[in-house]
Scaffold this motif. Structure first.
Motif, PDB file in Angstrom:
ATOM      1  N   TYR A   1      12.152  47.614  31.889  1.00 35.03           N
ATOM      2  CA  TYR A   1      11.602  48.574  32.840  1.00 35.03           C
ATOM      3  C   TYR A   1      12.676  49.151  33.765  1.00 35.03           C
ATOM      4  O   TYR A   1      12.416  50.100  34.502  1.00 35.03           O
ATOM      5  CB  TYR A   1      10.458  47.957  33.658  1.00 35.03           C
ATOM      6  CG  TYR A   1      10.818  46.726  34.448  1.00 35.03           C
ATOM      7  CD1 TYR A   1      11.383  46.818  35.717  1.00 35.03           C
ATOM      8  CD2 TYR A   1      10.594  45.452  33.937  1.00 35.03           C
ATOM      9  CE1 TYR A   1      11.716  45.691  36.442  1.00 35.03           C
ATOM     10  CE2 TYR A   1      10.923  44.316  34.653  1.00 35.03           C
ATOM     11  CZ  TYR A   1      11.478  44.440  35.903  1.00 35.03           C
ATOM     12  OH  TYR A   1      11.797  43.317  36.628  1.00 35.03           O
ATOM     13  N   LYS A   2      13.879  48.561  33.722  1.00 30.79           N
ATOM     14  CA  LYS A   2      14.980  49.087  34.523  1.00 30.79           C
ATOM     15  C   LYS A   2      15.835  50.104  33.754  1.00 30.79           C
ATOM     16  O   LYS A   2      16.668  50.782  34.349  1.00 30.79           O
ATOM     17  CB  LYS A   2      15.881  47.934  34.999  1.00 30.79           C
ATOM     18  CG  LYS A   2      15.173  46.907  35.877  1.00 30.79           C
ATOM     19  CD  LYS A   2      16.108  45.743  36.208  1.00 30.79           C
ATOM     20  CE  LYS A   2      15.367  44.647  36.966  1.00 30.79           C
ATOM     21  NZ  LYS A   2      16.217  43.466  37.187  1.00 30.79           N
ATOM     22  N   VAL A   3      15.647  50.175  32.433  1.00 33.50           N
ATOM     23  CA  VAL A   3      16.436  51.108  31.624  1.00 33.50           C
ATOM     24  C   VAL A   3      16.016  52.538  31.963  1.00 33.50           C
ATOM     25  O   VAL A   3      14.832  52.871  31.922  1.00 33.50           O
ATOM     26  CB  VAL A   3      16.228  50.841  30.121  1.00 33.50           C
ATOM     27  CG1 VAL A   3      17.012  51.861  29.283  1.00 33.50           C
ATOM     28  CG2 VAL A   3      16.637  49.411  29.766  1.00 33.50           C
ATOM     29  N   PRO A   4      16.954  53.407  32.337  1.00 30.27           N
ATOM     30  CA  PRO A   4      16.575  54.767  32.750  1.00 30.27           C
ATOM     31  C   PRO A   4      15.804  55.526  31.675  1.00 30.27           C
ATOM     32  O   PRO A   4      16.185  55.520  30.499  1.00 30.27           O
ATOM     33  CB  PRO A   4      17.924  55.437  33.031  1.00 30.27           C
ATOM     34  CG  PRO A   4      18.846  54.316  33.377  1.00 30.27           C
ATOM     35  CD  PRO A   4      18.409  53.165  32.510  1.00 30.27           C
ATOM     36  N   LYS A   5      14.723  56.165  32.099  1.00 28.32           N
ATOM     37  CA  LYS A   5      13.954  57.022  31.197  1.00 28.32           C
ATOM     38  C   LYS A   5      14.635  58.382  31.067  1.00 28.32           C
ATOM     39  O   LYS A   5      14.654  58.985  29.994  1.00 28.32           O
ATOM     40  CB  LYS A   5      12.530  57.195  31.727  1.00 28.32           C
ATOM     41  CG  LYS A   5      11.652  58.103  30.865  1.00 28.32           C
ATOM     42  CD  LYS A   5      10.234  58.192  31.402  1.00 28.32           C
ATOM     43  CE  LYS A   5       9.362  59.088  30.520  1.00 28.32           C
ATOM     44  NZ  LYS A   5       7.969  59.165  31.013  1.00 28.32           N
ATOM     45  N   TYR A   6      15.181  58.863  32.186  1.00 33.44           N
ATOM     46  CA  TYR A   6      15.854  60.162  32.202  1.00 33.44           C
ATOM     47  C   TYR A   6      17.335  59.942  32.541  1.00 33.44           C
ATOM     48  O   TYR A   6      17.663  59.258  33.515  1.00 33.44           O
ATOM     49  CB  TYR A   6      15.228  61.087  33.240  1.00 33.44           C
ATOM     50  CG  TYR A   6      13.749  61.323  33.037  1.00 33.44           C
ATOM     51  CD1 TYR A   6      13.286  62.114  31.984  1.00 33.44           C
ATOM     52  CD2 TYR A   6      12.804  60.755  33.898  1.00 33.44           C
ATOM     53  CE1 TYR A   6      11.930  62.325  31.790  1.00 33.44           C
ATOM     54  CE2 TYR A   6      11.452  60.969  33.712  1.00 33.44           C
ATOM     55  CZ  TYR A   6      11.017  61.755  32.654  1.00 33.44           C
ATOM     56  OH  TYR A   6       9.679  61.962  32.468  1.00 33.44           O
ATOM     57  N   ILE A   7      18.195  60.522  31.715  1.00 28.12           N
ATOM     58  CA  ILE A   7      19.635  60.396  31.920  1.00 28.12           C
ATOM     59  C   ILE A   7      20.246  61.795  31.913  1.00 28.12           C
ATOM     60  O   ILE A   7      19.992  62.587  30.997  1.00 28.12           O
ATOM     61  CB  ILE A   7      20.280  59.529  30.815  1.00 28.12           C
ATOM     62  CG1 ILE A   7      19.707  58.100  30.857  1.00 28.12           C
ATOM     63  CG2 ILE A   7      21.799  59.512  30.962  1.00 28.12           C
ATOM     64  CD1 ILE A   7      20.077  57.255  29.660  1.00 28.12           C
ATOM     65  N   GLN A   8      21.024  62.086  32.928  1.00 27.07           N
ATOM     66  CA  GLN A   8      21.655  63.406  33.023  1.00 27.07           C
ATOM     67  C   GLN A   8      23.138  63.223  33.323  1.00 27.07           C
ATOM     68  O   GLN A   8      23.515  62.488  34.237  1.00 27.07           O
ATOM     69  CB  GLN A   8      20.991  64.234  34.127  1.00 27.07           C
ATOM     70  CG  GLN A   8      21.405  65.691  34.130  1.00 27.07           C
ATOM     71  CD  GLN A   8      20.381  66.539  34.883  1.00 27.07           C
ATOM     72  OE1 GLN A   8      19.183  66.455  34.628  1.00 27.07           O
ATOM     73  NE2 GLN A   8      20.847  67.342  35.811  1.00 27.07           N
ATOM     74  N   PHE A   9      23.984  63.877  32.505  1.00 20.77           N
ATOM     75  CA  PHE A   9      25.425  63.820  32.725  1.00 20.77           C
ATOM     76  C   PHE A   9      25.829  65.021  33.581  1.00 20.77           C
ATOM     77  O   PHE A   9      25.484  66.164  33.253  1.00 20.77           O
ATOM     78  CB  PHE A   9      26.167  63.828  31.390  1.00 20.77           C
ATOM     79  CG  PHE A   9      25.877  62.610  30.552  1.00 20.77           C
ATOM     80  CD1 PHE A   9      26.547  61.413  30.773  1.00 20.77           C
ATOM     81  CD2 PHE A   9      24.902  62.636  29.564  1.00 20.77           C
ATOM     82  CE1 PHE A   9      26.267  60.285  30.021  1.00 20.77           C
ATOM     83  CE2 PHE A   9      24.620  61.518  28.802  1.00 20.77           C
ATOM     84  CZ  PHE A   9      25.303  60.323  29.033  1.00 20.77           C
ATOM     85  N   VAL A  10      26.499  64.756  34.681  1.00 20.15           N
ATOM     86  CA  VAL A  10      26.815  65.808  35.644  1.00 20.15           C
ATOM     87  C   VAL A  10      28.295  65.760  36.008  1.00 20.15           C
ATOM     88  O   VAL A  10      28.974  64.748  35.811  1.00 20.15           O
ATOM     89  CB  VAL A  10      25.963  65.666  36.928  1.00 20.15           C
ATOM     90  CG1 VAL A  10      24.478  65.787  36.610  1.00 20.15           C
ATOM     91  CG2 VAL A  10      26.252  64.340  37.631  1.00 20.15           C
ATOM     92  N   GLU A  11      28.757  66.867  36.561  1.00 19.77           N
ATOM     93  CA  GLU A  11      30.137  66.948  37.024  1.00 19.77           C
ATOM     94  C   GLU A  11      30.280  66.475  38.464  1.00 19.77           C
ATOM     95  O   GLU A  11      31.332  65.968  38.864  1.00 19.77           O
ATOM     96  CB  GLU A  11      30.640  68.402  36.919  1.00 19.77           C
ATOM     97  CG  GLU A  11      30.740  68.918  35.493  1.00 19.77           C
ATOM     98  CD  GLU A  11      31.792  68.184  34.673  1.00 19.77           C
ATOM     99  OE1 GLU A  11      32.834  67.788  35.259  1.00 19.77           O
ATOM    100  OE2 GLU A  11      31.563  67.984  33.473  1.00 19.77           O
ATOM    101  N   GLU A  12      29.198  66.625  39.250  1.00 23.52           N
ATOM    102  CA  GLU A  12      29.256  66.214  40.651  1.00 23.52           C
ATOM    103  C   GLU A  12      27.859  65.901  41.161  1.00 23.52           C
ATOM    104  O   GLU A  12      26.850  66.301  40.566  1.00 23.52           O
ATOM    105  CB  GLU A  12      29.880  67.316  41.505  1.00 23.52           C
ATOM    106  CG  GLU A  12      29.132  68.634  41.455  1.00 23.52           C
ATOM    107  CD  GLU A  12      29.843  69.719  42.254  1.00 23.52           C
ATOM    108  OE1 GLU A  12      30.972  69.482  42.699  1.00 23.52           O
ATOM    109  OE2 GLU A  12      29.234  70.798  42.434  1.00 23.52           O
ATOM    110  N   PHE A  13      27.791  65.164  42.262  1.00 20.79           N
ATOM    111  CA  PHE A  13      26.534  64.823  42.915  1.00 20.79           C
ATOM    112  C   PHE A  13      26.380  65.679  44.173  1.00 20.79           C
ATOM    113  O   PHE A  13      27.378  65.996  44.822  1.00 20.79           O
ATOM    114  CB  PHE A  13      26.510  63.348  43.340  1.00 20.79           C
ATOM    115  CG  PHE A  13      26.606  62.358  42.211  1.00 20.79           C
ATOM    116  CD1 PHE A  13      26.045  62.630  40.979  1.00 20.79           C
ATOM    117  CD2 PHE A  13      27.246  61.146  42.396  1.00 20.79           C
ATOM    118  CE1 PHE A  13      26.114  61.705  39.949  1.00 20.79           C
ATOM    119  CE2 PHE A  13      27.330  60.215  41.380  1.00 20.79           C
ATOM    120  CZ  PHE A  13      26.773  60.496  40.142  1.00 20.79           C
TER     121      PHE A  13
END
Length: 562
Positions: A521-533
């Motif tokens: 239940y801790k494994v991310p459902k949504y994953i997004q690769f980004v250049e910055e936060f």
């Protein structure tokens, strides 16, 4: 204006009893009444039988050399042995350590060592978890030691591994049945002697709860904490020995072992466990065949039951009451539960593990509008105040942080005075981290969280804990984990990931990195690769901005809850 402060009055005093004494009293008052039904194990025990089994196991624990105050872990899905261990450990003066069945080796090792468990009761396996293989991985010394003689480098306090079942499953371990049958007359006499010396104010249970600061904390609860909370929660639903409660929620949570088990035992009601873990049709079948009068669940459980294709086949007219809790409760789901499941007296409860757990609960005769839009009113013998950022009590109707004081507040976090002091102030107010509003009639509505804890289907998830794990990946530069709305679970885990220069990863590789190492239940459902936060001018990550962006991109909307 009236301040946002309420205290719970009652014509009933607090029960000053140990967990063991509660079962003894139930066995005396309702000896032949059905106490425990475990349908998946074909077990039906009366209160007299449950008490007898608990006494035998308690004496077995004494035979192993376990002393009052020692910690004993239990790592298992719902079963009769879990309930017996709950009462046996209390009768032997041991502190029961609840271990999430979804934990993997790293999480289990941390839990065992944090509290110094001397013994561990485990199931053989559950779903994709092979508990025997995992304990062998943590303690390979089991292969070469006699039972009771374990000396494991990775879990130095652990001496005994007890595997649920009749047969000894592997070298170095004992079977549950062996321990039950091992006691001598003097061990039984020691258990009887302990019943006159154990005190209700002593710690009896440790439950690990995630916070926003990373590793789980061991909330330490006393007999007095959990006996009274179980009693008053069931009292608010007008429980009696005529009630039969269906318990599909896990025993390792307060929802199962306090609100469920102790709620029933303090009123002579029957506990019905439909399966070792939640499965919607087994719940519907149990209610139908056992004529259950009450049902517990988190909102996702009720949704799965209502939406089951064979829902109409089952007669649920025996249902009267129950509790929907553990996560924000969608208003529309509550209405369907009342109308389609015949739970006209269903209640909503709010609390946290650190307060044993319930602080607010609606009443069976509250108007439906109140039950679907609030979490009810204060529980007996407790106090609550709502405070602003400066710690001042707000006026009624003004949001602030909810603080609880009274018998239910935990002793503290095990061996963690710093985080205990962060949570419980000098006046013994437990700061929940939840934002709430009290209306003029004392009804409470939860409107948000001070902390960024993710609550997925009743599981409290620390974003920091997942972040710390993902940082181990050699290709990851930075990561931010946060919650986004989810129609099924209330919230889902989302992760934004920045990779090291020149590296590449995809979502499947991230999930593969997580699988088997952190709970599912801790494994991310949504994953997004980004250049910055998104950042503040002072360099702080703005997770709220990430959440809003993900909601927009994925078309997610907030679920209306109480």
């Amino acid at each position: 204006m009236r301040p946002s402060y309420v205290s719970g009055v009652s014509d009933l005093p607090l029960l000053f009893k140990t967990v063991g004494a509660v079962l003894e009293d139930a066995a005396s008052e309702w000896p032949s009444h059905e106490a425990l039904v475990c349908r998946h194990q074909d077990i039906r025990w009366t209160y007299a039988r449950l008490n007898e089994e608990s006494n035998r196991l308690a004496a077995g624990f004494v035979r192993l050399g376990l002393q009052p105050g020692d910690r004993i872990g239990i790592w298992s899905p719902n079963c009769a042995e879990w309930v017996v261990t709950q009462f046996a450990s209390a009768k032997a003066g041991l502190i029961l350590v609840n271990i999430n069945p979804a934990f993997r080796t790293a999480e289990l090792t941390f839990a065992l060592n944090k509290v110094g468990c001397k013994a561990l009761v485990i199931a053989r396996s559950f779903k994709s978890s092979d508990y025997v293989a995992m304990i062998q991985q943590i303690a390979p010394e089991l292969a070469h030691c006699e039972p009771e003689q374990l000396r494991a480098a990775e879990a130095p306090a652990l001496r005994n591994v007890i595997v649920i079942g009749r047969d000894r499953p592997l070298p170095g371990c004992l079977s549950f049945e062996e321990v039950v049958n091992s006691a001598r007359p003097e061990d039984h006499e020691q258990v009887r002697a302990l019943s006159t010396t154990l005190q209700p104010d002593e710690p009896i249970n440790i439950q690990f709860t995630s916070g926003t600061t990373g590793l789980p904390k061991g909330a330490t609860l006393t007999h007095n904490n959990i006996v009274n909370n179980g009693f008053f929660v069931a009292r608010r639903m007008n429980f009696s020995a005529a009630d039969r409660l269906c318990i599909p929620v896990p025993l390792y949570h307060c929802f199962g072992m306090v609100m469920g088990v102790l709620g029933c035992v303090t009123h002579g009601a029957t506990m019905v466990f439909p399966n070792e873990a939640f499965e919607p049709e087994s719940v519907l079948r149990a209610v139908h065949q056992e004529r259950c009068t009450a049902l517990y669940g988190v909102p996702t459980m009720f949704i799965a039951e209502l939406d089951h294709p064979d829902f109409a086949r089952y007669d649920l007219t025996s249902l009267r009451t129950g509790i929907m809790a553990g996560a924000p409760c969608p208003v529309e789901v509550m209405k369907r539960v009342v109308s389609r499941m015949h739970m006209r007296e269903v209640t909503i409860a709010y609390g946290m593990t650190e307060t044993s757990p319930v602080s607010f609960q609606s009443s069976v005769d509250d108007p439906l509008e109140r039950r679907v839009s609030t979490v009810g009113r204060i529980m007996p013998h407790l106090e609550v105040k709502i405070v602003d950022a400066q710690g001042r009590v707000t006026p009624r109707g003004v949001a602030g942080e909810l603080c609880t004081r009274g018998y239910s507040v935990m002793r503290g976090y095990w061996d963690d005075p710093e985080r205990t002091a962060d949570a419980i102030d000098a006046a013994r107010w437990m700061h929940t981290g939840d934002l709430a509003v009290l209306d003029e009639e004392g009804y409470c509505k939860i409107v948000g969280r001070v902390k960024d804890l993710i609550i997925r289907g009743g599981e409290n998830i620390s974003p920091r804990e997942i972040e710390e794990y993902l940082y181990r990946h050699p290709k990851i530069q930075d990561v931010a984990v946060f919650g986004v709305p989810d129609a099924r679970f209330g919230e889902a885990v989302a992760a934004w990931i920045r990779l090291k220069p020149g590296e590449s990863l995809n979502e499947a590789e991230i999930r593969e990195f997580c699988e088997g190492h952190i709970a599912h239940y801790k494994v991310p459902k949504y994953i997004q690769f980004v250049e910055e936060f998104p950042m503040t001018v002072t360099g702080k990550i703005q997770k709220f901005a990430m959440r809003e962006q993900m909601k927009t991109e994925l078309g997610l909307s907030e679920v209306t809850t109480a």
